[in-house]
Design an enzyme around this catalytic site. Structure first.
Site, PDB file in Angstrom:
ATOM      1  N   GLN A   1      52.350  26.819  13.726  1.00  0.00           N
ATOM      2  CA  GLN A   1      52.968  28.033  13.193  1.00  0.00           C
ATOM      3  C   GLN A   1      53.431  28.932  14.333  1.00  0.00           C
ATOM      4  O   GLN A   1      52.731  29.081  15.341  1.00  0.00           O
ATOM      5  CB  GLN A   1      51.973  28.806  12.334  1.00  0.00           C
ATOM      6  CG  GLN A   1      51.678  28.162  10.995  1.00  0.00           C
ATOM      7  CD  GLN A   1      50.697  28.995  10.189  1.00  0.00           C
ATOM      8  OE1 GLN A   1      50.943  30.170   9.946  1.00  0.00           O
ATOM      9  NE2 GLN A   1      49.583  28.389   9.817  1.00  0.00           N
TER      10      GLN A   1
HETATM   11  P1  GTP Z   1      50.027  22.905  11.235  1.00  0.00           P
HETATM   12  O1  GTP Z   1      48.553  22.725  11.340  1.00  0.00           O
HETATM   13  O2  GTP Z   1      50.409  24.031  10.315  1.00  0.00           O
HETATM   14  O3  GTP Z   1      50.698  23.034  12.567  1.00  0.00           O
HETATM   15  O4  GTP Z   1      50.645  21.577  10.518  1.00  0.00           O
HETATM   16  P2  GTP Z   1      50.373  20.047  10.928  1.00  0.00           P
HETATM   17  O5  GTP Z   1      51.419  19.595  11.880  1.00  0.00           O
HETATM   18  O6  GTP Z   1      48.959  19.835  11.337  1.00  0.00           O
HETATM   19  O7  GTP Z   1      50.687  19.291   9.548  1.00  0.00           O
HETATM   20  P3  GTP Z   1      49.613  18.660   8.532  1.00  0.00           P
HETATM   21  O8  GTP Z   1      48.944  17.486   9.126  1.00  0.00           O
HETATM   22  O9  GTP Z   1      48.766  19.753   8.003  1.00  0.00           O
HETATM   23  O10 GTP Z   1      50.600  18.102   7.396  1.00  0.00           O
HETATM   24  C1  GTP Z   1      51.497  18.944   6.689  1.00  0.00           C
HETATM   25  C2  GTP Z   1      51.891  18.285   5.367  1.00  0.00           C
HETATM   26  O11 GTP Z   1      52.681  17.125   5.624  1.00  0.00           O
HETATM   27  C3  GTP Z   1      50.699  17.805   4.540  1.00  0.00           C
HETATM   28  O12 GTP Z   1      50.986  18.055   3.184  1.00  0.00           O
HETATM   29  C4  GTP Z   1      50.652  16.311   4.821  1.00  0.00           C
HETATM   30  O13 GTP Z   1      50.098  15.554   3.756  1.00  0.00           O
HETATM   31  C5  GTP Z   1      52.127  16.006   4.962  1.00  0.00           C
HETATM   32  N1  GTP Z   1      52.376  14.816   5.802  1.00  0.00           N
HETATM   33  C6  GTP Z   1      51.851  14.530   7.023  1.00  0.00           C
HETATM   34  N2  GTP Z   1      52.317  13.363   7.492  1.00  0.00           N
HETATM   35  C7  GTP Z   1      53.166  12.887   6.554  1.00  0.00           C
HETATM   36  C8  GTP Z   1      53.981  11.701   6.461  1.00  0.00           C
HETATM   37  O14 GTP Z   1      54.034  10.846   7.355  1.00  0.00           O
HETATM   38  N3  GTP Z   1      54.731  11.577   5.327  1.00  0.00           N
HETATM   39  C9  GTP Z   1      54.714  12.498   4.322  1.00  0.00           C
HETATM   40  N4  GTP Z   1      55.469  12.261   3.252  1.00  0.00           N
HETATM   41  N5  GTP Z   1      53.969  13.625   4.381  1.00  0.00           N
HETATM   42  C10 GTP Z   1      53.210  13.814   5.469  1.00  0.00           C
END
Ligand code: GTP
Ligand code: MG
Length: 171
Positions: A62
């Site tokens: 974020q």
């Molecule tokens: P921050 O902690 O806010 O920086 O986000 P992050 O990069 O850690 O993302 P996070 O792992 O929380 O995933 C964000 C969303 O994307 C979640 O709803 C996951 O289920 C979804 N997501 C993650 N990887 C994939 C993927 O390969 N395909 C799909 N369709 N969704 C995904």
């Protein structure tokens, strides 16, 4: 027994790109979280893999937390940079943050390996890893080993290839 080599990995990339989902998949199944929520600040995750003991700094992507990233650059031995391949609108933001990272004094002159995940390859309109690589101008990275893999972190696809590449760089 032999002590495993300690490796600090920084997991970076925009919010919602899938960083926490990827790190969660790399942990042993009995240690995996069931539901993943947006990371607040950062979270430290540990796991072992083929002779290496990983400490992952899973940073929040974020905007308001991105200023935390640089405090961990000095101690990082490797970087995982995650891109949401379906988020075409923010590809330019992902590139800006990458460029800022690459130009940081604690990163700029180091041969630190960078593993890119072109994540969410399962989305119908996802860009290919080649296209993501072109949009981020990865070919301009000449002084660091880097590698890009397409991944689907929800199914766990593409992650192992990337991690194996990273392990080869560290050994
Ligand atoms: P921050 O902690 O806010 O920086 O986000 P992050 O990069 O850690 O993302 P996070 O792992 O929380 O995933 C964000 C969303 O994307 C979640 O709803 C996951 O289920 C979804 N997501 C993650 N990887 C994939 C993927 O390969 N395909 C799909 N369709 N969704 C995904
Ligand atoms: Mg997260």
């Amino acid at each position: 027994g032999l002590k495993k080599k300690e490796v600090n990995v920084l997991c970076l990339g925009l919010d919602n790109s899938g960083k926490t989902t990827i790190i969660n998949q790399l942990k042993p199944s009995n240690a995996q979280a069931q539901d993943i929520v947006p990371t607040i600040g950062f979270s430290i995750e540990k796991f072992k893999s083929s002779g290496l003991s990983f400490t992952v700094f899973d940073m929040s992507g974020q905007g308001r937390y991105r200023n935390l990233w640089e405090h961990y650059y000095k101690d990082g031995h490797a970087i995982i940079y995650v891109i949401d391949s379906g988020d075409k609108l923010r590809m330019v933001v992902a590139k800006d943050e990458l460029d800022t990272l690459l130009n940081h004094p604690d990163i700029k002159h180091r041969r630190i390996p960078i593993l890119f995940f072109a994540n969410k390859m399962d989305l119908r309109d996802a860009l290919s890893a080649v296209t993501v690589s072109q949009l981020l101008c990865l070919e301009n990275i000449k002084d660091k080993p880097w590698h890009i893999c397409a991944s689907d972190a929800v199914k766990g696809e593409g992650l192992q290839e990337g991690v194996e590449w990273l392990q080869d760089q560290i050994r």
